[in-house]
Design an enzyme around this catalytic site. Structure first.
Site, PDB file in Angstrom:
ATOM      1  N   ARG A 152       8.992 -57.372  44.233  1.00  0.00           N
ATOM      2  CA  ARG A 152       8.373 -55.770  43.794  1.00  0.00           C
ATOM      3  C   ARG A 152       7.663 -55.303  44.940  1.00  0.00           C
ATOM      4  O   ARG A 152       6.658 -54.303  44.743  1.00  0.00           O
ATOM      5  CB  ARG A 152       7.907 -55.435  42.675  1.00  0.00           C
ATOM      6  CG  ARG A 152       8.762 -56.085  41.364  1.00  0.00           C
ATOM      7  CD  ARG A 152      10.327 -54.928  41.324  1.00  0.00           C
ATOM      8  NE  ARG A 152      10.857 -55.700  40.355  1.00  0.00           N
ATOM      9  CZ  ARG A 152      11.862 -56.576  40.448  1.00  0.00           C
ATOM     10  NH1 ARG A 152      11.769 -57.219  41.548  1.00  0.00           N
ATOM     11  NH2 ARG A 152      12.522 -57.086  39.513  1.00  0.00           N
TER      12      ARG A 152
ATOM     13  N   SER B  63      10.887 -51.379  33.025  1.00  0.00           N
ATOM     14  CA  SER B  63       9.448 -52.067  32.616  1.00  0.00           C
ATOM     15  C   SER B  63       8.498 -51.394  33.446  1.00  0.00           C
ATOM     16  O   SER B  63       8.415 -50.878  34.392  1.00  0.00           O
ATOM     17  CB  SER B  63       9.391 -53.328  33.280  1.00  0.00           C
ATOM     18  OG  SER B  63      10.540 -54.289  32.824  1.00  0.00           O
TER      19      SER B  63
ATOM     20  N   GLU C 162       4.255 -51.141  37.642  1.00  0.00           N
ATOM     21  CA  GLU C 162       5.560 -51.128  38.311  1.00  0.00           C
ATOM     22  C   GLU C 162       5.691 -49.644  38.602  1.00  0.00           C
ATOM     23  O   GLU C 162       6.108 -49.425  39.725  1.00  0.00           O
ATOM     24  CB  GLU C 162       6.471 -52.043  37.719  1.00  0.00           C
ATOM     25  CG  GLU C 162       7.720 -52.193  38.503  1.00  0.00           C
ATOM     26  CD  GLU C 162       8.759 -53.015  38.147  1.00  0.00           C
ATOM     27  OE1 GLU C 162       8.420 -54.028  37.217  1.00  0.00           O
ATOM     28  OE2 GLU C 162      10.028 -52.798  38.216  1.00  0.00           O
TER      29      GLU C 162
END
Ligand SMILES: Cc1cc2nc3c(=O)[nH]c(=O)nc-3n(C[C@H](O)[C@H](O)[C@H](O)COP(=O)(O)OP(=O)(O)OC[C@H]3O[C@@H](n4cnc5c(N)ncnc54)[C@H](O)[C@@H]3O)c2cc1C
Length: 318
Positions: free
Chosen positions: A171, A222, A312
């Site tokens: 990520r 998420s 995130e």
């Protein structure tokens, strides 16, 4: 008329609006207005708009599909820019794709041509540009595995990075650390395979994903990043049951569950009862409640495990 708005309005092929409600541009359906919102399919116009934004001295940022953003209730006192070109070309096992394309459209495009490599990304919402920026992935694979090159603007000129220069990690990418860079397009290298098999894989994944994240759910997927087991403090890593570890990662949901996150609520912002790392707007929720709930969860996990959850999602206008 606002002089910045006037200058932006003179740029050809740029659609400009003022006081644009960002709740209409985000999947959370939360957030006040951006002072100015401008979008274009043209690289030249986008570069001109960026130059105006910079010289105005006002805050500016680039957004994609708004599926990973939490925008303040007060909105964004600045200029929100969006590059919306969506062209895709295939030549053999290589595919060239504009950053504004919808990731799912790219997944479908590659599957239809019998090209393997993106089928596990089926169902991830958002644009190709943001997928490169955040190295989007699922089911053990990330877009970085297939990226050959990325064409972007660094504020001065258009440059091309090869995969290594993109510094992809879980990520993460170099683009995430240079918020003033804009991805314009990417070239991917894929592997020839049977289209029907790829389609089946993608369809099966989308079916599972739609159960977890119903298509109308106002959420960002998420909220927190998972942890790389190797990066957890050893005292914490030893507390994690082996069965929850997947591909070397410990789901943030594991820690969240231990602190009672499932089903927590603040106003109309809820943590899903079936998934501790999924927060959604049940309707009419506010960014203030969303942020407060996130902070509460971070605090609880820190108190119990002395590990820090990292979002995130990206915040805008806070
Ligand atoms: C239901 C659901 C499920 C999800 N599942 C997953 C998943 O399985 N895996 C996963 O990785 N993600 C997942 N996500 C998160 C999200 O889909 C990704 O982060 C996606 O890449 C965001 O794309 P976007 O276009 O909406 O970006 P936005 O939310 O608009 O922006 C995200 C960030 O990208 C930057 N950005 C956007 N475009 C550009 C560009 N052209 N150049 C430079 N920076 C840019 C923005 O500045 C911002 O910081 C999920 C989200 C939802 C809502």
């Amino acid at each position: 008329m606002d002089p910045t708005l006037a200058r932006l309005s003179e740029i050809p092929n740029l659609t400009v609006s003022r006081d644009a409600p960002l709740s209409a541009h985000t999947r959370f359906a939360i957030g006040g207005p951006a002072d100015i919102y401008a979008e274009t399919e043209s690289v030249e116009s986008f570069i001109q708009a960026l130059a105006v934004a910079r010289s105005s001295g006002r805050d500016f940022m680039v957004m994609g599909g708004g599926t990973n953003l939490i925008v303040s209730d007060l909105g964004f006192r600045g200029i929100m820019l969006r590059f919306v070109a969506r062209r895709m070309f295939a030549a053999g096992d290589r595919v060239q794709c504009d950053a504004g394309a919808v990731l799912q459209d790219l997944v479908d495009f590659t599957i239809d041509r019998g090209l393997q490599g993106l089928e596990t990304l089926a169902g991830i919402p958002g644009s190709v540009g943001a997928a490169v920026y955040g190295n989007a992935g699922a089911y053990g694979h990330s877009i970085s595995e297939r990226v050959r090159q990325v064409r972007f603007f660094d504020g001065e000129c258009v440059r091309v990075f090869d995969n290594a220069a993109c510094e992809f990690h879980y990520r993460e990418s170099v683009f995430k650390r240079h918020k003033d860079w804009t991805v314009f397009s990417t070239e991917l290298r894929l592997t020839p395979a049977d289209a029907a098999t790829l389609r089946k894989t993608a369809d099966d994944i989308v079916k599972v994903r739609n159960e977890k994240f119903p298509v109308a759910m106002k959420c960002a997927g998420s909220i927190f990043k998972n942890f790389l087991l190797a990066e957890l403090p050893p005292a914490v890593a030893t507390q994690v049951p082996e069965k929850v570890i997947r591909e070397g990662k410990v789901p943030a949901a594991y820690f969240l569950e231990q602190v009672g996150a499932k089903g927590m609520k603040r106003g109309e912002i809820h943590v899903a009862g079936y998934h501790a790392n999924l927060i959604y707007n049940a309707g009419g929720g506010t960014a203030a409640d969303l942020r407060a709930l996130i902070e509460e969860l971070k605090l609880r996990v820190h108190r119990q495990f002395v590990v820090d959850l990292e979002e995130e999602v990206q915040y805008v206008g806070f």
